[in-house]
Write an enzyme that holds these catalytic residues in place. Sequence first.
Site, PDB file in Angstrom:
ATOM      1  CG  ASP A 176      -1.943   1.051   1.273  1.00  0.00           C
ATOM      2  OD1 ASP A 176      -2.320   1.557   0.211  1.00  0.00           O
ATOM      3  OD2 ASP A 176      -2.421   1.372   2.394  1.00  0.00           O
TER       4      ASP A 176
ATOM      5  CD  GLU B   9      -0.158   5.492  -3.906  1.00  0.00           C
ATOM      6  OE1 GLU B   9       0.289   5.729  -2.758  1.00  0.00           O
ATOM      7  OE2 GLU B   9      -0.851   4.510  -4.171  1.00  0.00           O
TER       8      GLU B   9
ATOM      9  CG  ASP C 110      -8.243   4.327  -0.078  1.00  0.00           C
ATOM     10  OD1 ASP C 110      -8.092   3.088  -0.054  1.00  0.00           O
ATOM     11  OD2 ASP C 110      -7.531   5.111   0.575  1.00  0.00           O
TER      12      ASP C 110
HETATM   13  O1  MIG Z   1      -3.972   6.073   4.447  1.00  0.00           O
HETATM   14  O2  MIG Z   1      -3.790   0.853   5.660  1.00  0.00           O
HETATM   15  O3  MIG Z   1      -5.899   2.047   0.203  1.00  0.00           O
HETATM   16  O4  MIG Z   1      -6.896  -0.148   1.592  1.00  0.00           O
HETATM   17  O5  MIG Z   1      -7.012   0.048   4.386  1.00  0.00           O
HETATM   18  C1  MIG Z   1      -4.758   4.936   4.313  1.00  0.00           C
HETATM   19  C2  MIG Z   1      -4.953   1.599   5.744  1.00  0.00           C
HETATM   20  C3  MIG Z   1      -3.886   3.735   4.197  1.00  0.00           C
HETATM   21  C4  MIG Z   1      -5.009   2.942   2.218  1.00  0.00           C
HETATM   22  C5  MIG Z   1      -5.436   1.718   1.488  1.00  0.00           C
HETATM   23  C6  MIG Z   1      -6.503   1.012   2.265  1.00  0.00           C
HETATM   24  C7  MIG Z   1      -5.978   0.660   3.639  1.00  0.00           C
HETATM   25  C8  MIG Z   1      -5.511   1.918   4.363  1.00  0.00           C
HETATM   26  N1  MIG Z   1      -4.513   2.599   3.550  1.00  0.00           N
END
Ligand code: MIG
Length: 767
Positions: free
Chosen positions: A424, A427, A498
């Site tokens: 996650d 980016e 998201d």
């Molecule tokens: O700033 O890890 O897209 O699936 O549950 C949010 C917490 C960070 C973004 C991800 C989401 C995940 C969440 N993350």
Amino acid sequence: MKLGRLHSFQLSGQRFLLHFENGTACADVLNSRTVRFYEGTPVHSFAVEADVHEPTEVRVEMDGGPVLCTEDLRIRVSADFAVSVCAADGTLLACTSDAPRTPREKMSPRWIKKMSALYGAMMAGAENGADDPLAAEGHESAARAFGMKEPAVSMQWKLFGDEKFYGLGDKTGFLNKFGYEYENWNTDEPKAHTEQYHALYKSIPFLIVLRNAGCFGFFFDSPHRSRLDLGKENTSYFRYEADGGAADWYFLYGPRMTDVVSSYTALTGRQPLPQLWTLGYHQSRWGYDSAESVREIASRMRAEEIPCDAIHFDIDYMDGYRVFTWDEEAFGAPGAVVKELGEQGFHAVPIIDPGVKKDPGYAVYDEGVENGYFAKTPAGEVYVNTVWPGEAVFPDFGREEVRRWWAGKEKYLTDLGFAGTWNDMNEPASFRGELPPDVVFHDEEEPMPHAKMHNVYGHLMSKATWEGLKDADGKRPFVITRACYAGTQKYATVWTGDNMSLWMHLQMMIPQLCNLGLSGFSLCGTDIGGFGGDTTPELLTRWIEAAVFSPLFRNHSCSGTNRQEPWLYGEETLAIYRKYVRLRYELLPYIYDLCRVCEETGLPVMRPLVLHYEDDPKAWNCSDEFLVGESLLAAPVVEQGARQRIVYFPAGTWYDYRTGKKYEGNTRCIVDAPLDALPLFAKEGSIIPTWEVTAYVGEKEPEILTLRVYPGEGTYVHYRDNGEDFAYRGGAYDAYRFEMKDGKLSAQLLHRGFGHPYAEVRAERIG
Ligand code: MIG
């Protein structure tokens, strides 16, 4: 600077070298239908890792200037690297355009100053205000976005008026991208993703163009921030521009769309066969924050008889959000609950973020600092921003040594019993404004600014993760990533980030996943039920129906929203939810067969109608139906309150998947779709393999293969292996060919190597 007049040229093997007044360029023929065009000397590609040149005949004809000819294409190159591409019969497919740009509204210096400040503040994150130094980047981008600064690369292609555009990865909006404007800059966008967004998490600059004369693709292979205007600014051209580097792009000729997708994936790589269990159902939530909460979910899934293969562990399982650690207070002895889940047939998938907590004494941080593995400021300090663990630093994944180090960490996860990695925030996302453009990363050993490495950060992290998992347990690595670049499909499954519990986002799921599929990413999915906001019984119900064929089949939601497990929404929702998860398990052999097809041809599991019916204008803009392989047509209800919907049937005869009710092609019909119905149809002559539903993959080896056979004639190849490792590449698989002809079904064993034949193959005739 423009390249100017073409002075001379020379053909060297399959490379056509061009000497212009102000520089050189090249048209490199990879095969008779794929040509790479670049200015100056080529730089290495992040997306294209294999040399895919095929020997093919190339010659130059003179016709008022040089024309590069292959068996399938005639390419004319002239001054300023103007290019026109014709099919072998002379039909013009594409040509650059020097039509004048639509002038922008004339802006006063006062307005520009005001807007730049505002834009800068936005870019730097709202909390920083306009006077933050990071805002400098904003001004730069604003200048470009407002058309006041010349981009490093800029190309204009003539619009003939019959173009339909597809591909481009996860971009928002409808299936056909004509008339949209997009940006390639991996972006974590917490607000509701709408059609007006130019960029989301992924940058996949692969554009498919469908014209009456044929289908072809452009792959603009640049990791720099880039933009595409697809007939929005002006209907006489479409534009590509990039903020850095030099022109480097591929022309991929079809003539059919399936050929374009195959060629593109031959170039950038094909999604390898996943482990079978990864195609099962996944339950996730940001908020399963203790061993107890995970246990509860697992036992409830079994008690409610909803098949389930995986439970995801979001950031709460870590100790203070330190990657590659475990919170013993909330989750007990390291790995114990993962092993418990394993005994009940669940795989556990942990989240990993790239941001490493700045915390002297924490091994991952210390090792990285000691070895210089983190990105630095131009002054040579380790660069710090804020993410979940607080102050955090960013691994410099462009270097092989760093990737190997990170890959080695996967062993920590597999030793805990985890079965994959969910990447996650890559980016990379950060809370204190975007990383400034001059943060120093590396492209292998060459220092490279964030501005160039940004869009490949998720790609390189996925690659490291893939390699690490492969070394750790030898299975087919299960990596999920949010950010990626073209070619990441070799290493990871993706989800669309998201989304929200909005009907609009359920609607967008279809074009978004279809375009990801056309862009090489067959293994993709959305958060079922929606991530942000609160779902409703009806929305959750329609979402599970629509998602039955999403290769990544995962319900996930955000902490602080209403919980989203199906048993919380009443008996009716639960019953329908169970029915569709069971349908998914019934069809697992079909979906797995399609994954095998994808590995061999690049064609995705979920396909827009236009992929197989490109001559049919009604397929061009069909954003609310999709094909699954070639045999199934799904037309989910994606509108609140609807209990019927219009279904467009493309050419051929179609049969309701369950009842066999017949529908003629080239018609639109109103089909009943009560809340518990996913309108699903099989094409004439289809043979669809199904298995008995189990609680999870591998609960028992399927002994019976049931073929659903629909009227008509056809053939089908069914593939089977151990669903786990790479033994199939050495021949450890079975392949069967079934044929329906003259009303009789015959079977043929094409390959034997798996060693677990079915006890029985049954045919069930429908319709
Ligand atoms: O700033 O890890 O897209 O699936 O549950 C949010 C917490 C960070 C973004 C991800 C989401 C995940 C969440 N993350």
